[in-house]
Motif scaffolding. Structure first.
Motif, short mmCIF file in Angstrom:
data_model
loop_
_atom_site.label_atom_id
_atom_site.label_comp_id
_atom_site.label_asym_id
_atom_site.label_seq_id
_atom_site.Cartn_x
_atom_site.Cartn_y
_atom_site.Cartn_z
N CYS A 1 0.73 -1.19 -0.08
CA CYS A 1 -0.02 0.01 -0.15
C CYS A 1 0.73 1.20 0.05
CB CYS A 1 -0.95 0.02 1.47
SG CYS A 1 -2.10 1.28 1.25
N ILE A 2 0.36 2.50 -0.46
CA ILE A 2 1.18 3.67 -0.42
C ILE A 2 0.98 4.30 0.93
CG2 ILE A 2 0.46 4.29 -2.73
CD1 ILE A 2 -1.56 6.49 -1.72
N ASP A 3 0.52 3.67 1.99
CA ASP A 3 0.59 4.32 3.10
C ASP A 3 2.03 4.67 3.74
OD1 ASP A 3 0.40 4.25 6.20
OD2 ASP A 3 -1.45 4.01 5.99
N SER A 4 1.99 5.87 4.29
CA SER A 4 3.43 6.33 4.61
C SER A 4 3.95 5.79 5.80
CB SER A 4 3.44 7.92 4.66
OG SER A 4 2.59 7.97 5.98
N ARG A 5 3.27 4.90 6.58
CA ARG A 5 3.85 4.15 7.86
C ARG A 5 4.10 2.87 7.38
NH1 ARG A 5 -1.90 4.91 10.50
NH2 ARG A 5 -2.57 4.50 8.52
N ALA A 6 4.04 2.29 6.20
CA ALA A 6 4.43 1.17 5.81
C ALA A 6 5.37 0.87 4.67
CB ALA A 6 3.01 0.15 5.50
N PRO A 7 6.30 1.32 4.96
CA PRO A 7 7.39 1.29 3.85
C PRO A 7 8.18 -0.01 3.71
CG PRO A 7 8.53 2.60 5.58
CD PRO A 7 6.90 2.27 6.00
N ALA A 8 7.84 -0.80 2.86
CA ALA A 8 8.39 -2.37 2.84
C ALA A 8 9.68 -2.44 2.94
CB ALA A 8 8.05 -3.04 1.53
N GLU A 9 10.59 -1.62 2.11
CA GLU A 9 12.08 -1.49 2.30
C GLU A 9 12.71 -1.69 3.62
OE1 GLU A 9 10.33 0.49 0.27
OE2 GLU A 9 11.15 0.95 -1.70
N ILE A 10 12.12 -0.81 4.43
CA ILE A 10 12.40 -0.43 5.75
C ILE A 10 11.96 -1.56 6.70
CG2 ILE A 10 12.21 1.03 7.93
CD1 ILE A 10 12.35 3.22 5.89
N ILE A 11 10.67 -2.11 6.66
CA ILE A 11 10.09 -2.94 7.33
C ILE A 11 10.76 -4.31 7.35
CG2 ILE A 11 8.13 -4.57 7.63
CD1 ILE A 11 6.33 -1.77 6.94
N LEU A 12 11.25 -4.73 5.98
CA LEU A 12 11.93 -5.87 5.85
C LEU A 12 13.46 -5.64 5.87
CD1 LEU A 12 9.80 -6.96 2.94
CD2 LEU A 12 9.63 -7.96 5.34
N ASP A 13 14.13 -4.40 6.13
CA ASP A 13 15.46 -4.28 6.41
C ASP A 13 16.28 -4.70 5.16
OD1 ASP A 13 17.79 -3.41 7.69
OD2 ASP A 13 18.22 -5.42 8.44
N THR A 14 15.71 -4.14 3.93
CA THR A 14 16.30 -4.66 2.79
C THR A 14 17.12 -3.07 2.10
OG1 THR A 14 14.51 -3.85 1.16
CG2 THR A 14 14.74 -6.21 2.01
N GLY A 15 18.18 -3.42 1.09
CA GLY A 15 18.97 -2.51 0.75
C GLY A 15 18.74 -2.31 -0.91
N ILE A 16 19.29 -1.38 -1.36
CA ILE A 16 19.19 -0.98 -3.01
C ILE A 16 19.47 -2.14 -3.72
CG2 ILE A 16 20.03 0.69 -4.95
CD1 ILE A 16 20.46 2.69 -2.67
N GLY A 17 18.53 -2.40 -4.60
CA GLY A 17 18.84 -3.59 -5.26
C GLY A 17 18.39 -4.85 -4.97
N ASP A 18 17.77 -4.87 -3.62
CA ASP A 18 17.24 -6.06 -3.03
C ASP A 18 16.03 -6.65 -3.43
OD1 ASP A 18 19.69 -6.89 -1.66
OD2 ASP A 18 19.02 -5.79 0.13
N THR A 19 15.07 -5.63 -3.65
CA THR A 19 13.73 -6.13 -4.06
C THR A 19 13.00 -4.88 -4.97
OG1 THR A 19 12.78 -4.74 -2.26
CG2 THR A 19 13.32 -7.14 -1.78
N PHE A 20 12.31 -5.35 -5.68
CA PHE A 20 11.45 -4.46 -6.62
C PHE A 20 10.23 -4.19 -5.91
CE2 PHE A 20 12.93 -7.08 -9.96
CZ PHE A 20 13.59 -6.27 -10.99
N ASN A 21 9.84 -2.92 -5.71
CA ASN A 21 8.65 -2.50 -5.00
C ASN A 21 7.61 -1.67 -5.85
OD1 ASN A 21 9.83 -3.05 -2.04
ND2 ASN A 21 11.43 -2.15 -3.23
N GLY A 22 6.19 -2.27 -5.66
CA GLY A 22 5.32 -1.62 -6.26
C GLY A 22 4.17 -1.10 -5.32
N ARG A 23 3.86 0.04 -5.33
CA ARG A 23 2.89 0.63 -4.09
C ARG A 23 1.67 1.15 -4.93
NH1 ARG A 23 6.03 3.45 0.71
NH2 ARG A 23 4.22 2.91 1.42
N ILE A 24 0.41 0.89 -4.27
CA ILE A 24 -0.66 1.36 -4.64
C ILE A 24 -1.81 1.33 -3.52
CG2 ILE A 24 -1.57 -0.94 -5.49
CD1 ILE A 24 -3.03 0.61 -7.88
N ALA A 25 -2.46 2.40 -3.41
CA ALA A 25 -3.53 2.20 -2.28
C ALA A 25 -4.35 1.12 -2.31
CB ALA A 25 -4.47 3.29 -2.59
N GLY A 26 -4.25 0.48 -1.11
CA GLY A 26 -5.08 -0.89 -0.95
C GLY A 26 -4.27 -2.17 -1.32
N ASN A 27 -2.92 -2.02 -1.80
CA ASN A 27 -2.34 -2.90 -2.38
C ASN A 27 -3.21 -4.07 -3.34
OD1 ASN A 27 -2.52 -3.49 0.86
ND2 ASN A 27 -3.33 -5.23 0.02
#
Length: 243
Positions: free
Chosen positions: A95-121
């Motif tokens: 989701c685009i929610d500012s409180r749920a940034p996947a890269e930080i939540i999963l402790d990943t770095g640049i180049g580790d995951t593709f990330n698509g964000r949209i309201a309501g996932n």
């Protein structure tokens, strides 16, 4: 190097899921002159992992996030190491929610995951195309759909909100509202009901990906990828994977 700070895709995974010969080869990669914790995933490192190992990688990353013990990321070094090529292990639809940034939540770095964000996932044709690229063309092993508690898009779908282009987006979530069994207050003001619908919506998105993309469904049937759902709790930072 047994206590190396960078957990993502390094020897921890190799010992668990590949042969000794491959592990030895990969150990040589990890011992390259650049610091392993500073580098992005290489193709050899990513390809050596199974989908289950990638999922375990994400679980470990979330545990570090919750404990306040993230890896030491050198983002400038990761930028340099990934400039000429990228080999992400997963694609995350969140989701685009500012409180749920996947890269930080999963402790990943640049180049580790593709990330698509949209309201309501939710999933649509553009996101399906992006996920097909991530997995079929670029080699990602996991599609993770990540919903979260207190989702405003879900609450809006429950309450039949109308607002420009958002109206059409919320229509995609509404089947999850009807499908959620709940005997209490079925309004967007009831946090428990909102979270229950958000969970159902994640499962609907997972099934929509399988139904609407023969490419991704085929890769999953072949065991090359896994498509999984999860819910992130804003209050405690816990990411729960859904069966």
């Amino acid at each position: 190097m047994a206590g190396h700070p960078r957990d993502l895709g390094r020897r921890v995974w190799l010992k668990a899921g590949v042969g000794a010969g491959t592990a030895a080869m990969m150990a040589g990669v990890a011992l390259a002159p650049t610091k392993a914790e500073a580098a992005s995933l290489t193709q050899a490192e990513r390809d050596a992992m199974t989908p289950d190992q990638v999922i375990d990688m994400m679980k470990r990353g979330n545990a570090r996030f919750r404990e306040g013990k993230p890896q030491k990321h050198d983002y400038l070094a990761q930028k340099r190491s990934s400039a000429l090529g990228q080999f992400p292990a997963a694609v995350i639809l969140s989701c685009i929610d500012s409180r749920a940034p996947a890269e930080i939540i999963l402790d990943t770095g640049i180049g580790d995951t593709f990330n698509g964000r949209i309201a309501g996932n939710i999933s649509n044709n553009d996101l399906l195309g992006s996920m097909e690229f991530a997995c079929a063309a670029a080699g990602a092993k996991v599609i993770l759909v990540m919903g979260h508690t207190a989702c405003g898009a879900v609450a809006g779908a429950i309450d039949n909100v109308k607002l420009g282009h958002l109206t059409g987006l919320l229509e995609v979530i509404k089947p999850a509202v009807e499908a959620t069994k709940y005997t209490g207050d079925r309004s967007g003001k009831n946090a428990e009901f909102v979270d229950a619908v958000a969970r159902t919506n994640v499962l609907h998105t997972v099934e929509a990906i399988r139904k609407n993309s023969p490419i991704l469904a085929g890769l999953e049937k072949e065991g090359k990828i896994k498509i999984v759902g999860s819910m992130y709790d804003l209050s405690n930072g816990m990411l729960t994977f859904l069966a």
